[in-house]
Motif scaffolding. Structure first.
Motif, PDB file in Angstrom:
ATOM      1  N   THR B 102     -22.753 -26.981 -62.060  1.00  0.00           N
ATOM      2  CA  THR B 102     -23.845 -26.712 -61.129  1.00  0.00           C
ATOM      3  C   THR B 102     -23.303 -26.534 -59.718  1.00  0.00           C
ATOM      4  O   THR B 102     -22.415 -27.261 -59.292  1.00  0.00           O
ATOM      5  CB  THR B 102     -24.847 -27.873 -61.163  1.00  0.00           C
ATOM      6  N   GLN B 103     -23.833 -25.556 -59.019  1.00  0.00           N
ATOM      7  CA  GLN B 103     -23.464 -25.327 -57.631  1.00  0.00           C
ATOM      8  C   GLN B 103     -24.457 -26.049 -56.723  1.00  0.00           C
ATOM      9  O   GLN B 103     -25.670 -25.903 -56.890  1.00  0.00           O
ATOM     10  CB  GLN B 103     -23.448 -23.828 -57.323  1.00  0.00           C
ATOM     11  N   TYR B 104     -23.912 -26.793 -55.774  1.00  0.00           N
ATOM     12  CA  TYR B 104     -24.717 -27.519 -54.803  1.00  0.00           C
ATOM     13  C   TYR B 104     -24.518 -26.871 -53.441  1.00  0.00           C
ATOM     14  O   TYR B 104     -23.393 -26.615 -53.029  1.00  0.00           O
ATOM     15  CB  TYR B 104     -24.321 -28.998 -54.759  1.00  0.00           C
ATOM     16  N   PHE B 105     -25.635 -26.667 -52.747  1.00  0.00           N
ATOM     17  CA  PHE B 105     -25.616 -25.870 -51.537  1.00  0.00           C
ATOM     18  C   PHE B 105     -25.615 -26.708 -50.266  1.00  0.00           C
ATOM     19  O   PHE B 105     -26.171 -27.808 -50.219  1.00  0.00           O
ATOM     20  CB  PHE B 105     -26.831 -24.943 -51.506  1.00  0.00           C
ATOM     21  N   GLY B 106     -25.029 -26.136 -49.227  1.00  0.00           N
ATOM     22  CA  GLY B 106     -25.116 -26.697 -47.895  1.00  0.00           C
ATOM     23  C   GLY B 106     -26.354 -26.180 -47.182  1.00  0.00           C
ATOM     24  O   GLY B 106     -27.101 -25.379 -47.730  1.00  0.00           O
ATOM     25  N   PRO B 107     -26.542 -26.625 -45.937  1.00  0.00           N
ATOM     26  CA  PRO B 107     -27.745 -26.254 -45.190  1.00  0.00           C
ATOM     27  C   PRO B 107     -27.715 -24.846 -44.621  1.00  0.00           C
ATOM     28  O   PRO B 107     -28.730 -24.347 -44.151  1.00  0.00           O
ATOM     29  CB  PRO B 107     -27.794 -27.293 -44.068  1.00  0.00           C
TER      30      PRO B 107
END
Lengths: 116, 114
Positions: B102-107
């Motif tokens: 899973t890819q987790y995103f920054g703001p």
């Protein structure tokens, strides 16, 4: 190439009600993963739920659940007991499984507004 | 545990200038991805770095480039800025296991080109 289609650009729901967001995809891959991401006005993309295509059981995360229909290539998101904090853009995304897979393919998004 | 961080939050540049955006992945993640979210165009894949190497790039001109450092943080460089480069640039990180992860995103970094 994969495509992801979200046919509802905007939706609204009353607080505490249930809403379903639609997503269809097109792929020739047999193994893949599907995701719903939420992007509130703060713009941080937050993972809501993930579904593995080889699993027949629909994924659930608290108030969020999916209806995954592999044959129909459909992946809808149901939000139960909608809350004001659910107001956001919701993106459906696809990625093939396996080494070398790297690129999430996103739909155009559905803007959900939860009305008090 | 800290999530993906990006800096700066906002940038305003003029046409022809160069810009550098920065991303720090979640601790333990070795893969970093860059996406462009331009108005009306949705999220477009830009670049993927893993273990310090560029693994793949999307359909963007060579003036979009980047690198990944030994600590797995990453920079995205955009040269010769054009008006259409105005967008939200999102960085994501993952464990580097390809499509199983899973890819987790920054703001994000909001870039405005005038």
């Amino acid at each position: 190439a994969q495509t992801v289609t979200q046919s509802q650009p905007e939706m609204s729901v009353q607080e505490a009600e249930t809403v379903t967001l639609s997503c269809t995809y097109d792929t020739s891959e047999s193994n893949y993963y599907l995701f719903w991401y939420k992007q509130p006005p703060s713009r941080q993309m937050i993972l809501v739920i993930r579904q593995e295509a080889y699993k027949q059981q629909n994924a659930t995360e608290n108030r969020f659940s999916v209806n995954f229909q592999k044959a129909a290539k459909s992946f809808s998101l149901k939000i139960s007991d909608s809350q004001l904090g659910d107001t956001a853009m919701y993106f459906c995304a696809f990625i093939p499984s396996g080494a070398g897979s790297y690129q999430l393919t996103f739909g155009k998004g559905t803007k959900l507004s939860v009305i008090p | 545990e800290a999530g993906v961080t990006q800096s700066p939050t906002h940038l305003i540049k003029t046409r022809g200038q160069q810009v550098t955006l920065r991303c720090s992945p979640i601790s333990g993640h070795t893969s970093v991805y860059w996406y462009q979210q331009a108005l009306g165009l949705g999220l477009q894949f830009l670049l993927w770095y893993d273990e310090g190497e560029e693994r793949n790039r999307g359909n963007f001109p060579p003036r979009f480039s980047g690198r990944q450092f030994p600590n797995y943080s990453s920079e995205l460089n955009v040269n010769a800025l054009e008006l259409e480069d105005s967008a939200l640039y999102l960085c994501a990180s993952s464990l580097g296991q390809g499509g199983t992860d899973t890819q987790y995103f920054g703001p994000g970094t909001r870039l405005t080109v005038l």
